[in-house]
Design a protein around this motif. Structure first.
Motif, PDB file in Angstrom:
ATOM      1  N   PHE A   1      59.483  -5.947 -80.577  1.00  0.00           N
ATOM      2  CA  PHE A   1      59.285  -4.750 -81.397  1.00  0.00           C
ATOM      3  C   PHE A   1      59.766  -3.524 -80.381  1.00  0.00           C
ATOM      4  CE2 PHE A   1      56.495  -1.270 -82.119  1.00  0.00           C
ATOM      5  CZ  PHE A   1      56.793  -1.181 -83.521  1.00  0.00           C
ATOM      6  N   LEU A   2      60.402  -2.388 -80.764  1.00  0.00           N
ATOM      7  CA  LEU A   2      60.701  -2.239 -81.962  1.00  0.00           C
ATOM      8  C   LEU A   2      62.308  -2.388 -82.249  1.00  0.00           C
ATOM      9  CD1 LEU A   2      59.908  -0.112 -84.509  1.00  0.00           C
ATOM     10  CD2 LEU A   2      60.925   1.538 -83.329  1.00  0.00           C
ATOM     11  N   ASP A   3      63.011  -2.105 -80.908  1.00  0.00           N
ATOM     12  CA  ASP A   3      64.221  -2.467 -80.841  1.00  0.00           C
ATOM     13  C   ASP A   3      64.488  -3.109 -79.833  1.00  0.00           C
ATOM     14  OD1 ASP A   3      63.934  -0.448 -79.236  1.00  0.00           O
ATOM     15  OD2 ASP A   3      65.779   0.842 -80.214  1.00  0.00           O
ATOM     16  N   ALA A   4      63.759  -4.016 -79.148  1.00  0.00           N
ATOM     17  CA  ALA A   4      63.833  -4.746 -77.759  1.00  0.00           C
ATOM     18  C   ALA A   4      64.703  -6.128 -77.958  1.00  0.00           C
ATOM     19  CB  ALA A   4      62.587  -4.882 -77.107  1.00  0.00           C
ATOM     20  N   ALA A   5      64.808  -6.602 -79.314  1.00  0.00           N
ATOM     21  CA  ALA A   5      65.396  -8.033 -79.348  1.00  0.00           C
ATOM     22  C   ALA A   5      66.834  -8.270 -78.645  1.00  0.00           C
ATOM     23  CB  ALA A   5      65.715  -8.319 -80.846  1.00  0.00           C
ATOM     24  N   PRO A   6      67.662  -7.136 -78.574  1.00  0.00           N
ATOM     25  CA  PRO A   6      69.034  -7.258 -78.007  1.00  0.00           C
ATOM     26  C   PRO A   6      68.695  -7.518 -76.187  1.00  0.00           C
ATOM     27  CG  PRO A   6      69.254  -5.351 -79.378  1.00  0.00           C
ATOM     28  CD  PRO A   6      67.753  -5.834 -79.289  1.00  0.00           C
ATOM     29  N   LYS A   7      67.658  -7.195 -75.873  1.00  0.00           N
ATOM     30  CA  LYS A   7      67.254  -7.349 -74.523  1.00  0.00           C
ATOM     31  C   LYS A   7      66.980  -9.103 -74.025  1.00  0.00           C
ATOM     32  CE  LYS A   7      65.290  -2.875 -73.596  1.00  0.00           C
ATOM     33  NZ  LYS A   7      64.412  -2.022 -72.973  1.00  0.00           N
ATOM     34  N   VAL A   8      66.655  -9.657 -75.249  1.00  0.00           N
ATOM     35  CA  VAL A   8      66.498 -11.170 -75.032  1.00  0.00           C
ATOM     36  C   VAL A   8      67.615 -12.070 -75.668  1.00  0.00           C
ATOM     37  CG1 VAL A   8      64.726 -12.864 -75.835  1.00  0.00           C
ATOM     38  CG2 VAL A   8      63.986 -10.694 -75.192  1.00  0.00           C
ATOM     39  N   PHE A   9      68.210 -11.716 -76.906  1.00  0.00           N
ATOM     40  CA  PHE A   9      69.340 -12.183 -77.248  1.00  0.00           C
ATOM     41  C   PHE A   9      70.260 -11.371 -78.023  1.00  0.00           C
ATOM     42  CE2 PHE A   9      65.505 -13.174 -79.922  1.00  0.00           C
ATOM     43  CZ  PHE A   9      65.944 -12.523 -81.294  1.00  0.00           C
ATOM     44  N   ALA A  10      71.392 -11.809 -78.316  1.00  0.00           N
ATOM     45  CA  ALA A  10      72.380 -10.965 -79.142  1.00  0.00           C
ATOM     46  C   ALA A  10      71.973 -11.197 -80.524  1.00  0.00           C
ATOM     47  CB  ALA A  10      73.848 -11.462 -78.899  1.00  0.00           C
ATOM     48  N   CYS A  11      72.017  -9.997 -81.367  1.00  0.00           N
ATOM     49  CA  CYS A  11      71.511 -10.057 -82.631  1.00  0.00           C
ATOM     50  C   CYS A  11      71.969  -8.753 -83.752  1.00  0.00           C
ATOM     51  CB  CYS A  11      70.209 -10.010 -82.781  1.00  0.00           C
ATOM     52  SG  CYS A  11      69.296  -8.589 -81.916  1.00  0.00           S
ATOM     53  N   PHE A  12      71.638  -9.035 -84.845  1.00  0.00           N
ATOM     54  CA  PHE A  12      72.042  -7.721 -85.690  1.00  0.00           C
ATOM     55  C   PHE A  12      70.368  -7.134 -85.861  1.00  0.00           C
ATOM     56  CE2 PHE A  12      75.423 -10.553 -86.968  1.00  0.00           C
ATOM     57  CZ  PHE A  12      76.757  -9.719 -86.719  1.00  0.00           C
ATOM     58  N   ASP A  13      70.207  -6.243 -85.103  1.00  0.00           N
ATOM     59  CA  ASP A  13      68.669  -5.739 -84.876  1.00  0.00           C
ATOM     60  C   ASP A  13      68.326  -4.791 -85.799  1.00  0.00           C
ATOM     61  OD1 ASP A  13      66.138  -5.743 -83.525  1.00  0.00           O
ATOM     62  OD2 ASP A  13      66.856  -4.456 -82.164  1.00  0.00           O
ATOM     63  N   GLN A  14      67.967  -5.370 -87.052  1.00  0.00           N
ATOM     64  CA  GLN A  14      67.176  -4.158 -88.013  1.00  0.00           C
ATOM     65  C   GLN A  14      66.439  -5.292 -88.798  1.00  0.00           C
ATOM     66  OE1 GLN A  14      71.503  -3.261 -89.316  1.00  0.00           O
ATOM     67  NE2 GLN A  14      70.573  -3.348 -91.435  1.00  0.00           N
ATOM     68  N   PRO A  15      65.595  -4.756 -89.412  1.00  0.00           N
ATOM     69  CA  PRO A  15      64.637  -5.554 -90.271  1.00  0.00           C
ATOM     70  C   PRO A  15      64.835  -5.909 -91.527  1.00  0.00           C
ATOM     71  CG  PRO A  15      63.830  -2.894 -90.476  1.00  0.00           C
ATOM     72  CD  PRO A  15      64.917  -3.143 -89.548  1.00  0.00           C
ATOM     73  N   ASP A  16      65.955  -5.403 -92.047  1.00  0.00           N
ATOM     74  CA  ASP A  16      66.394  -6.009 -93.502  1.00  0.00           C
ATOM     75  C   ASP A  16      67.750  -7.270 -93.306  1.00  0.00           C
ATOM     76  OD1 ASP A  16      68.343  -4.228 -92.673  1.00  0.00           O
ATOM     77  OD2 ASP A  16      68.693  -3.559 -94.409  1.00  0.00           O
ATOM     78  N   LEU A  17      67.880  -7.564 -91.999  1.00  0.00           N
ATOM     79  CA  LEU A  17      68.735  -8.561 -91.757  1.00  0.00           C
ATOM     80  C   LEU A  17      68.099  -9.917 -91.475  1.00  0.00           C
ATOM     81  CD1 LEU A  17      71.976  -6.971 -90.434  1.00  0.00           C
ATOM     82  CD2 LEU A  17      71.588  -8.135 -92.785  1.00  0.00           C
ATOM     83  N   LYS A  18      67.268 -10.349 -92.141  1.00  0.00           N
ATOM     84  CA  LYS A  18      66.126 -11.697 -91.854  1.00  0.00           C
ATOM     85  C   LYS A  18      67.095 -12.992 -91.929  1.00  0.00           C
ATOM     86  CE  LYS A  18      62.195 -11.254 -93.719  1.00  0.00           C
ATOM     87  NZ  LYS A  18      60.908 -11.042 -94.635  1.00  0.00           N
ATOM     88  N   ALA A  19      66.760 -13.854 -90.921  1.00  0.00           N
ATOM     89  CA  ALA A  19      67.323 -15.173 -91.206  1.00  0.00           C
ATOM     90  C   ALA A  19      66.346 -16.192 -90.352  1.00  0.00           C
ATOM     91  CB  ALA A  19      68.544 -14.842 -90.022  1.00  0.00           C
TER      92      ALA A  19
END
Length: 819
Positions: free
Chosen positions: A124-142
């Motif tokens: 949270f809130l936009d720290a995911a790219p510090k752990v893995f590559a991603c499309f980091d926004q709440p409406d691109l769920k997978a």
């Protein structure tokens, strides 16, 4: 690095959808770096178009898009351009990442009790790219498939059930669709208590050094967990869908907790190692219920963008207090809500940063962080209580269930929620939404003895809000009347007010409004307040007294008179604790003029001593009173005896946290030399002990101690988020105004620069705690106003400065009126 904007997120979501995330983490590379490999399968609605991937790595070893090499040097400001997309795509990114020390990304902490390391993910809130590559926004769920390589002695927990395989590689089962910010991995020598309920595997986990504490508290936490599951299943008619339900208590956590599906994380200070009051256990239980409510509001149905944060937090807040009051032993949970959470929310409403509950603009992800405040939580929950009153509980629950079922595993927004509620209600909610959800501000409600009830709306935020509330009257503790009122005009008449000494508007605390008590009621409080049998009504009264001081309508000395006359007789531990905290942490140091502070604090100590002497030994009242006395008394002999373990109140023998509380009071009195702090530290080698020692050293009033503490806060890049908070907390708890005055200017020059190495979530908290709150002078206002206007200050620090400045300005206005 740029923060993702709403427009960019909409464009990217319109172009692509993410079909599957595969993440491999290698946590067996030492204490500084970890490996991260990501394979993302995604679809493009317009083949040939371009988008970008979010990745913030120490180094990038390899990138392939659809089997074609991409130059890692193409990553600029955390964004990797992806061009020439096909209808179906696979991108693979191999990186090296670094662990954080600020509670964001993948945080690594060493437990000083045994030297063991622990890792947890807070994306949270936009720290995911510090752990893995991603499309980091709440409406691109997978859906996510995660593997973790870990040291042999570690266990791994995450969103899916973890199974250890060969070569210490753990496989986590594939998840249902998740937003990036919900993904977590917790790894280390965690210990566990496991159970099962209604077919759901349950686990509670903590650091190995906390095993005894965990096992002591686990039965109560598991009971609340089971009760909450049953309540939500009955209420929503939608079963928990995410497999196992693990709750992990992790070190140095920025928030109270985080609702990661299947793997909820909590700050481990909630595992009380010493004595705990019923209020503290209630707060933890409510947090458990709050995070579980997010299963439905946030996890199952996620906001489309951060503008609709309230769909997560307002609902979780409302549902948690509803759950704890209806399904657990804490039937009085709304008392704590009124005196704790609502006071937080009212302060946010008075601040210049006030905003609507719903639709508050979040042009980018970072700006959304500013709205995780008392408005999104406490006001939002109160507004939902009004919605229940407006449309009825049956229709409310039917509308909520319809919304959840129609959007499960997807995303939602305000208009879609309102549509579901309107169908259940049978009529439009546009006017209600405009007044309550989409307009900022809080009304002031007053009632005179002639029966005129008035509603005053903020000039800057005009709205026609209808309040469903009641009025109660009390004499000699007995309830004389209770009258339901619909306040749908600026003024209405209320009949039947005779025969009461104390008259309390909104006595059941049903609405969101600041309450002005009439003069006769205020005059009667010193004699009447403790005898009133309704704790919710007493909570409303105490809240009115506090906000009356903050708004400048009540002389703080009068409020102090009410406190010292009644506090020792207050039977509810949540009211005792929260009211005392408001006086000791804010009213006395800020609103009382400096030459009256010592006397005021002494009066509070006297009330605390009276309460302690009159309480049953070992009771919650005795514990609260002992803590307040320890934090306010000037009695050297008592403090010295308590810190050495002599003559301690019943239940506090061997309580390290209480011992530190005593020592910190001694430090503020300049009675804590190095050798004493060292001796107490040697007896408590835990993480809590290390942090308490930092607070204690920073709390000493000497010029050299302050200079050391300020240097540690502003220049030592090795300090963790919790260590910075501990130092800042101690720094402003003591010292003369003359000695501290220079730090007002140093605050505005030094604190913003921490953004170079401290993440936004952690820095905003430091900026709040380090604010020069004791320098209640016009010059402080001027220097902070100048700083706020600077372009180099982050939005979060600017918000923290502005909100704390508004509190200081309230104190200045009060002193000008009453001093």
């Amino acid at each position: 690095m740029p923060s993702l904007t709403r427009d960019e997120a909409r464009q990217r979501a319109h172009l692509i959808s993410v079909d599957r995330m595969e993440v491999d983490l290698d946590l067996d590379r030492g204490g500084e770096l970890f490996g991260s490999t990501t394979r993302i399968r995604f679809s493009c609605r317009a083949p040939g178009e371009s988008t970008f991937l979010d990745v913030r790595a120490v180094s990038c070893e390899r990138i392939e898009l659809n089997g074609i090499h991409v130059d890692p040097g193409a990553i600029v400001d955390g964004r990797l351009p992806l061009t020439g997309l096909a209808a179906d795509n696979v991108v693979e990114v191999v990186t090296t990442m670094d662990y954080s020390r600020d509670g964001q990304g993948l945080h690594r902490s060493t437990d000083p009790a045994d030297g063991e390391d622990y890792v947890y993910g807070h994306l949270f809130l936009d720290a995911a790219p510090k752990v893995f590559a991603c499309f980091d926004q709440p409406d691109l769920k997978a859906p996510y498939v995660v593997t973790v390589r870990a040291p042999e002695s570690w266990v791994v927990l995450g969103n899916g059930r973890a199974t250890r395989g060969d070569d210490n590689v753990w496989q986590l089962s594939e998840t249902l669709p998740l937003a990036t910010y919900f993904v977590t991995v917790c790894a280390g020598p965690y210990v566990s208590v496991r159970d099962e309920h209604d077919g759901i595997p349950l686990g509670i986990h903590a650091r190995r050094s906390l095993q005894e504490v965990l096992e002591r508290h686990a039965p109560q936490m598991l009971e609340v967990t089971k009760q909450s599951f049953d309540h939500y299943h009955r209420t929503f008619g939608v079963r928990y869908p995410f497999g196992d339900y693990d709750q992990v208590f992790v070190p140095e956590f920025n928030a109270g907790a985080m609702e990661n599906p299947g793997c909820v994380t909590f700050r481990d200070t909630m595992l009380f190692r010493g004595a705990a009051t019923r209020e503290q256990v209630l707060q933890r239980s409510n947090t458990i219920a709050h995070e579980m409510a997010h299963v439905w509001f946030g996890d199952l149905v996620t906001m489309r963008w951060w503008d609709d944060l309230w769909l997560n937090e307002s609902f979780a807040e409302f549902m948690a207090y509803t759950c704890t009051s209806a399904a657990t032993e804490f039937t009085d949970a709304w008392v704590e809500f009124g005196i704790s959470r609502k006071q937080w929310g009212y302060a946010a409403e008075r601040a210049p940063s006030t905003h609507p509950v719903a639709g508050s603009p979040a042009p980018d992800a970072q700006s959304a962080l500013e709205n995780f405040d008392g408005i999104s939580y406490a006001k939002g929950a109160s507004v939902l209580r009004q919605l229940v009153a407006h449309m009825g509980e049956e229709a409310f629950n039917a509308g909520v269930t319809a919304y959840l079922r129609s959007h499960e595993h997807g995303n939602g927004e305000l208009s879609e929620f309102l549509a579901a509620m309107e169908e259940a209600h049978g009529s439009s909610l546009d006017m209600w939404s405009q007044a309550w959800l989409e307009t900022a501000g809080v009304d002031v409600i007053a009632l005179d003895r002639d029966g005129a009830m008035t509603r005053t709306t903020p000039e800057n935020y005009p709205a026609d809000r209808t309040h469903a509330l009641d009025v109660a009257g009390f004499t000699d503790g007995a309830e004389v009347f209770r009258i339901p009122v619909t306040l749908d005009e600026p003024e209405v008449s209320v009949d039947g007010l005779g025969g009461a000494i104390v008259v309390v508007p909104n006595a059941s605390d049903l609405t969101w409004a600041q309450i002005d008590l009439d003069e006769a009621t205020l005059a009667g409080l010193p004699h009447e307040l403790p005898a009133i049998g309704d704790p919710v009504a007493r909570s409303v009264v105490w809240g009115s007294v506090l906000t009356g001081v903050y708004r400048g309508n009540l002389d703080p000395r009068v409020a102090l008179d009410i406190l010292t006359a009644t506090w020792h007789g207050e039977p509810h531990d949540a009211l005792m604790a929260r009211v005392a905290l408001a006086f000791t942490e804010r009213i006395v140091p800020q609103f009382i003029v400096p030459d009256g502070v010592a006397e005021a604090r002494g009066r509070i100590a006297g009330a605390a001593l009276m309460a302690l002497q009159g309480a049953e030994p070992g009771s919650d009242r005795a514990l609260v009173a002992a803590r307040v006395l320890a934090g306010t008394t000037d009695d050297d002999d008592r403090l010295t005896g308590w810190v050495s373990g002599a003559s301690l109140p019943v239940g506090l023998e061997g309580d390290s946290d209480f011992r530190w509380l005593v020592l910190q009071r001694m430090a503020r009195l300049d009675l804590a030399p190095d050798d004493l702090i060292d001796r107490v530290s040697a007896d408590d080698t835990t993480l809590s002990g290390r942090l308490a020692a930092l607070t204690t050293r920073a709390a000493r009033p000497g010029i050299r101690d302050k200079e050391w503490a300020w240097g540690e806060i502003t220049t030592n890049r090795e300090r963790s988020n919790y260590e910075l908070n501990a130092l800042a907390t101690g720094f402003w708890s003591s010292g003369s105004v003359d000695d501290l005055r220079p730090y007002a200017a140093r605050y505005v020059s030094d604190i913003p620069h921490l953004a170079e190495w401290v993440g936004a979530d952690a820095l905003d908290r430091v900026a709040t705690l380090a604010f020069p709150s004791l320098i209640v002078e016009p010059e402080t206002v001027e220097v902070v106003h100048e700083a706020i206007a600077r372009p180099d200050i982050t939005a979060g620090v600017r918000r923290a400065m502005g909100d704390e400045l508004s509190k200081l300005e309230e104190a200045l206005a009060s002193r000008a009126r009453w001093a």
